[in-house]
Design a protein around this motif. Structure first.
Motif, mmCIF file in Angstrom:
data_model
loop_
_atom_site.group_PDB
_atom_site.id
_atom_site.type_symbol
_atom_site.label_atom_id
_atom_site.label_comp_id
_atom_site.label_asym_id
_atom_site.label_seq_id
_atom_site.Cartn_x
_atom_site.Cartn_y
_atom_site.Cartn_z
ATOM 1 N N VAL A 157 0.633 -0.728 0.024
ATOM 2 C CA VAL A 157 0.336 0.236 -0.057
ATOM 3 C C VAL A 157 0.640 1.051 -0.026
ATOM 4 O O VAL A 157 0.667 2.639 -0.839
ATOM 5 C CB VAL A 157 -0.841 -0.120 0.943
ATOM 6 N N LEU A 158 1.612 1.174 0.812
ATOM 7 C CA LEU A 158 2.506 2.380 0.862
ATOM 8 C C LEU A 158 3.810 2.817 -0.470
ATOM 9 O O LEU A 158 3.538 3.833 -0.436
ATOM 10 C CB LEU A 158 3.714 2.143 1.772
ATOM 11 N N GLU A 159 3.386 1.297 -1.008
ATOM 12 C CA GLU A 159 4.371 1.668 -2.266
ATOM 13 C C GLU A 159 4.201 2.747 -3.389
ATOM 14 O O GLU A 159 3.796 3.527 -4.785
ATOM 15 C CB GLU A 159 5.456 0.434 -2.904
ATOM 16 N N GLN A 160 2.564 1.979 -3.855
ATOM 17 C CA GLN A 160 1.776 2.580 -4.220
ATOM 18 C C GLN A 160 1.048 4.228 -3.897
ATOM 19 O O GLN A 160 0.996 4.597 -5.197
ATOM 20 C CB GLN A 160 0.378 2.199 -4.200
ATOM 21 N N LEU A 161 1.413 4.207 -2.920
ATOM 22 C CA LEU A 161 1.564 5.866 -2.400
ATOM 23 C C LEU A 161 2.628 6.777 -2.762
ATOM 24 O O LEU A 161 2.563 7.386 -3.076
ATOM 25 C CB LEU A 161 1.378 5.993 -1.414
ATOM 26 N N ALA A 165 3.692 9.590 -5.105
ATOM 27 C CA ALA A 165 3.947 11.163 -4.013
ATOM 28 C C ALA A 165 3.390 12.161 -4.414
ATOM 29 O O ALA A 165 4.509 12.570 -5.517
ATOM 30 C CB ALA A 165 5.898 10.957 -3.412
ATOM 31 N N GLY A 166 2.712 13.215 -3.761
ATOM 32 C CA GLY A 166 2.272 14.302 -3.884
ATOM 33 C C GLY A 166 1.031 13.977 -4.536
ATOM 34 O O GLY A 166 0.347 15.381 -4.923
ATOM 35 N N GLU A 167 0.793 13.121 -5.749
ATOM 36 C CA GLU A 167 -0.455 13.308 -6.365
ATOM 37 C C GLU A 167 -1.451 11.833 -4.972
ATOM 38 O O GLU A 167 -1.117 11.511 -3.800
ATOM 39 C CB GLU A 167 -0.194 11.915 -7.516
ATOM 40 N N VAL A 168 -2.920 12.149 -5.645
ATOM 41 C CA VAL A 168 -4.023 11.810 -4.821
ATOM 42 C C VAL A 168 -4.295 9.944 -5.384
ATOM 43 O O VAL A 168 -4.371 10.010 -7.199
ATOM 44 C CB VAL A 168 -5.329 12.802 -5.422
ATOM 45 N N VAL A 169 -3.808 9.506 -4.714
ATOM 46 C CA VAL A 169 -4.223 7.582 -5.017
ATOM 47 C C VAL A 169 -5.446 7.458 -4.679
ATOM 48 O O VAL A 169 -5.698 7.281 -3.182
ATOM 49 C CB VAL A 169 -2.707 6.626 -4.814
ATOM 50 N N GLY A 213 -9.093 10.273 -2.234
ATOM 51 C CA GLY A 213 -8.412 8.944 -2.106
ATOM 52 C C GLY A 213 -7.276 9.818 -0.873
ATOM 53 O O GLY A 213 -7.290 10.463 0.140
ATOM 54 N N TYR A 214 -6.030 9.808 -0.864
ATOM 55 C CA TYR A 214 -5.034 9.690 -0.444
ATOM 56 C C TYR A 214 -3.897 9.998 -1.161
ATOM 57 O O TYR A 214 -3.197 9.680 -2.064
ATOM 58 C CB TYR A 214 -4.580 8.114 0.560
ATOM 59 N N ARG A 215 -3.417 11.181 -0.417
ATOM 60 C CA ARG A 215 -1.689 11.822 -0.623
ATOM 61 C C ARG A 215 -0.602 11.733 -0.232
ATOM 62 O O ARG A 215 -0.391 11.922 1.539
ATOM 63 C CB ARG A 215 -2.282 13.239 -1.104
ATOM 64 N N LEU A 216 0.473 10.844 -0.179
ATOM 65 C CA LEU A 216 1.591 10.920 0.809
ATOM 66 C C LEU A 216 2.689 12.016 0.848
ATOM 67 O O LEU A 216 2.775 12.164 -0.529
ATOM 68 C CB LEU A 216 2.584 9.455 0.312
ATOM 69 N N GLU A 217 2.948 12.653 1.246
ATOM 70 C CA GLU A 217 3.033 13.698 1.149
ATOM 71 C C GLU A 217 4.600 13.680 1.797
ATOM 72 O O GLU A 217 5.294 13.017 3.014
ATOM 73 C CB GLU A 217 2.965 14.775 2.134
ATOM 74 N N ALA A 218 5.823 14.732 2.048
ATOM 75 C CA ALA A 218 6.546 14.916 2.112
ATOM 76 C C ALA A 218 7.063 15.323 3.154
ATOM 77 O O ALA A 218 6.207 16.387 3.284
ATOM 78 C CB ALA A 218 7.767 15.264 1.405
#
Length: 219
Positions: A157-161, A165-169, A213-218
């Protein structure tokens, strides 16, 4: 990442599927060339592991048909044949790599990961998002200097985000690439894994974009 195995040796297919699932992939299996072509042509797969000697339609023809239709999904061919002409035929039909049976499972996984990295355009198996580092080859995660222990599904799941990164998944995108075709459980399972990742990585690492959805942020 979601993989399709097209292999008529059922014990081998099941063994590969179990192993690749343990590595964090979502895996679907079919045992017939025509069904394999139908599934692969439907899209949604990041890579196809394709046997050559198949009922219905052989692997050469499946591969050629996919390429003729414009599908660029990476294809790793498997065969009991051996010889440079067989390999050349497989590559000439559009396969990206070729592995002769019997093969080492470790080599198979390495070839799969190499093809996936090649497709993503990044030769490095390490994804970096702020202080977060994902080693996609070793399946290890570090936040700064601290290693974070994740299960195979949590890592997937984390890899998909991370690759976006920075985009909405969207939840559907995560489901498609992390859970296999046969999964018919609660789609809210994604929320459960995101919640667990937030607990392990910090609540602010993954943002919820309501209705999207979800977005992984720096961080």
């Amino acid at each position: 990442m979601r993989l399709l195995i097209v292999e008529d040796e059922k014990r081998l297919a099941v063994s590969l599927a179990k192993g690749l699932t343990a590595e964090g992939f979502a895996v679907d299996v079919v045992h017939d060339g025509l069904e394999g072509l139908h599934r692969a042509a439907g899209g949604g797969y990041d890579l196809v592991v394709l046997d050559i000697m198949l009922p219905g339609m052989n692997g050469y023809r499946v591969c050629a048909a996919l390429r003729a239709a414009g599908h660029d999904v990476p294809i790793l061919m498997l065969t009991a044949k051996d010889g440079e002409y067989d390999e050349a035929e497989g590559l000439d039909t559009g396969a990206d790599d070729y592995l002769t049976k019997p093969f080492s499972y470790v080599v198979l996984v390495a070839r799969v990961r190499a093809l996936l990295r090649r497709r993503s355009g990044s030769p490095s198996p390490v994804l970096t998002v702020g202080t977060l580092r994902l080693d996609t080859a070793a399946r290890r995660v570090h936040r700064g200097e601290e290693e974070v222990t994740l299960t195979a599904k949590e890592f997937a799941v984390l890899e998909q985000l991370a690759v976006r990164a920075g985009e909405v998944v969207g939840k559907a995108d995560i489901m498609e690439h992390v859970w296999d075709f046969a999964y018919d459980g609660d789609p809210n399972i994604v929320e459960v894994y995101v919640s667990t990742l937030r607990r392990k990585l910090g609540a602010a690492a993954i943002r919820t974009v309501r209705g999207a959805g979800y977005r992984l942020e720096a961080r």
